[in-house]
Design an enzyme around this catalytic site. Sequence first.
Site, PDB file in Angstrom:
ATOM      1  N   MET A   1       6.832  50.201 -15.535  1.00 37.01           N
ATOM      2  CA  MET A   1       5.753  51.076 -15.967  1.00 37.01           C
ATOM      3  C   MET A   1       4.669  51.201 -14.907  1.00 37.01           C
ATOM      4  O   MET A   1       4.037  52.255 -14.766  1.00 37.01           O
ATOM      5  CB  MET A   1       5.159  50.529 -17.275  1.00 37.01           C
TER       6      MET A   1
ATOM      7  N   HIS B   1      11.628  44.047 -23.220  1.00 37.78           N
ATOM      8  CA  HIS B   1      10.570  45.047 -23.083  1.00 37.78           C
ATOM      9  C   HIS B   1      10.940  45.916 -21.879  1.00 37.78           C
ATOM     10  O   HIS B   1      10.711  45.532 -20.728  1.00 37.78           O
ATOM     11  CB  HIS B   1       9.207  44.382 -22.865  1.00 37.78           C
ATOM     12  N   THR B   2      11.524  47.074 -22.138  1.00 40.21           N
ATOM     13  CA  THR B   2      12.072  47.883 -21.059  1.00 40.21           C
ATOM     14  C   THR B   2      10.995  48.434 -20.137  1.00 40.21           C
ATOM     15  O   THR B   2      11.274  48.720 -18.971  1.00 40.21           O
ATOM     16  CB  THR B   2      12.891  49.044 -21.635  1.00 40.21           C
ATOM     17  N   CYS B   3       9.782  48.624 -20.640  1.00 42.28           N
ATOM     18  CA  CYS B   3       8.712  49.147 -19.782  1.00 42.28           C
ATOM     19  C   CYS B   3       8.338  48.161 -18.679  1.00 42.28           C
ATOM     20  O   CYS B   3       7.788  48.549 -17.647  1.00 42.28           O
ATOM     21  CB  CYS B   3       7.474  49.477 -20.620  1.00 42.28           C
ATOM     22  N   PHE B   4       8.607  46.861 -18.914  1.00 39.77           N
ATOM     23  CA  PHE B   4       8.231  45.833 -17.937  1.00 39.77           C
ATOM     24  C   PHE B   4       9.444  45.105 -17.366  1.00 39.77           C
ATOM     25  O   PHE B   4       9.289  44.091 -16.685  1.00 39.77           O
ATOM     26  CB  PHE B   4       7.287  44.821 -18.604  1.00 39.77           C
TER      27      PHE B   4
END
Length: 729
Positions: A673, A694-697
């Site tokens: 992100m 947590h795919t954003c991180f």
Amino acid sequence: LAQVEENKIALLKEIGQTTRNLTKEIDLSLKDYIGGMSTSPSDADYALMKFGGSLYKLHGRQARLLRLVNFLDSMGLLQPAEESKEEAKKDDEAKADATSEGKEGRGTRKRGKREKRMDVESSSSSTRSAATGGARLGRLMPEVAMIVPSMQVLWNTLDTYLLKLVPPKTQDEKTSAPLRNGKKNAPHGTKRSADGKALPSSPNRVGGGGKLERKFKQSPTTPKTRSSLRRRKSLEGSAARGKSTPSSSAKATKSSSSSSLATVERVDIEEDDADISQLLQLQPLIECYFVVNSPKTQEAMKSERFREFREFTHAHRKILNIFCQKKPSLMKRSMKSLLWHPKKILNFHNKHIHFLSEIRKQRQQYGHLPSLRVLVRRKRFFFEDSYHQIKDRSVQELKRPVTVKFYGEAGVDAGGLTREWFLLLSREIFNPGYCLFTPAADNANVFQPNPNSYVNPDHLDYFKFVGRFVGKAIYDQQLLDAYFTRSFYKHMLGMKPSLSDIESIDPAYYKSLKWISQNNIDGQGLCMTFTLEDTVFGKQVVYELKKDGKDIEVTDANKEEYLQLIAEKKLTKSIQGQIDAFLKGFREIIDPKLLSIFNEQELELLICGLPDIDVNDLKANTEYKGIPSSSQLIQWFWEVVDDMTQEEKANLVQFVTGTSKVPINGFKSLQGMNGTQRFQIHKASGKDRLPTAHTCFNQLDLPDYSSLKSMRKNILLAIREGAEGFAFR
């Protein structure tokens, strides 16, 4: 039967009685074998070996039963009671019409009422495809009418045996849904039947490798398979794993008469070829079950009448996948209804095999035609040259093989230039200069249609061209370097995107929507209406989500509708023209019904293939938070990853980062992100539970595990069952 009119009743009675007798014999034999399996753990190996040999002798009776069942089904004698009544009503009406016609036409055809009725009965029963006559004969003969009810006992016994091979999960495993992005994946983690009850959901390990796959795919390029014990332990080893006590033996004996068999020592069918050979002896009986119980059409699959069939196949999907992998032709014959299952229980390997076989059928129609020649310039006009040489081609021409020639180069295309053309063009379509696609907010390597692409006057023609190109790549089995957002894959499949798909487009906005969904908003002074504000080329634009939306306040009572309209506007309506143009070109090449067997994750693998995951590169570029890299937990984790197949490694990367794509420069350039963000492992609370991501991180939250086996089971379950969609935590 048409040739033996006078003996057909006697023949059908004999066939019906023979079928019922065979059913009873097989049922009793299976029960005897199951009783032999319900022994103490130390004697399990011997009992199973004896069981396998006995089942082989039973194979002949199963094959005979299958032939009889297929014959009865072709006569329409296996229809359920409610269908038979409807057919009987139609028969009576047809009979009355035929009789009345006979009365009206006495002058030309003087035939008696009785003779006319006999002709009607003869014509309806002597035709193999006449299910109407078969249903009537079934009602007239108890020997035939009782076939289906009598088989229910056999199906219950078969269900018990299959549960012994793959016992259902414990209650904790059923209720603990896989997590992703730190949110409980309720719609997909816990498998449920039509009545809402939780179903067993064991992780599928058929398509990823193991001894079964290695046996039939011996080549230098075969992916690495999981290291595991291939033979049974000795009796001493079995005793060491779990000592047999009087109480446990009694419990195992008690379990032999019920379907709750998790405490009995079982065969792990993925561990040993001997177990597979035992299981395959049941193929005729499994086929019998499908002939008698499976729906004949895709529309009928979702009806309440086939609820038990859906539950049975879902509970035993691991075993059914083994049958389909061993004999793919079953997916075209008796087990074709598995392709229609609403839970999509077939694994990607089997669905891919079926998909390619259907594509090969289509390719045979155009294989004799000359290839489609494409001449392009490699530099500045590569995209335009490709566009102009594809856009005016007919569908028949596009389904012919492609031969590529680069202008000014002496290379002769023997397959390599074609692959290069597909690869280069798959990257060029994302060129910002064409304004066709825009990168997702949380991953610069994943793209979605640009809502402002209209600045390019030819954008819709370009989208149709891109749709044709992607469809052609799938049709020709060419892999692309083109990764799209989940919502766009869903549009390709004809599925409706969900609210959680907004996260990859606008994470901050999604966080606000998440707060609205989880909290009471009445009296908070938010002053929200059914409108959506957006910035287009520096100008503020307000869209009404429904008629007079600017005058409708969002409250707790209507916020679900508001969130649904927001998702529809941002993911569909704002790019509706682009989606329609892409799908128009895409579906000229690929039949959407043929593609519907896949989900959005599998469609990405179909388009992009399995990436080559370098575990050493991943390990060298992993950061640890709250746990040292030398700990036992981390050592177990990398041991599990090392033993994964390429498909499982791709699922792991997809589970943690949101896509199976690896950056060109390796994992050191992994994007998150906030720019470059390496693969991270964080210490999570709890023990022996599913990991979260947590795919954003690019973050994996790993809890404690009591053993390597427990870690492997939970990680594999999470990356398979939890890779689909997101949910609020």
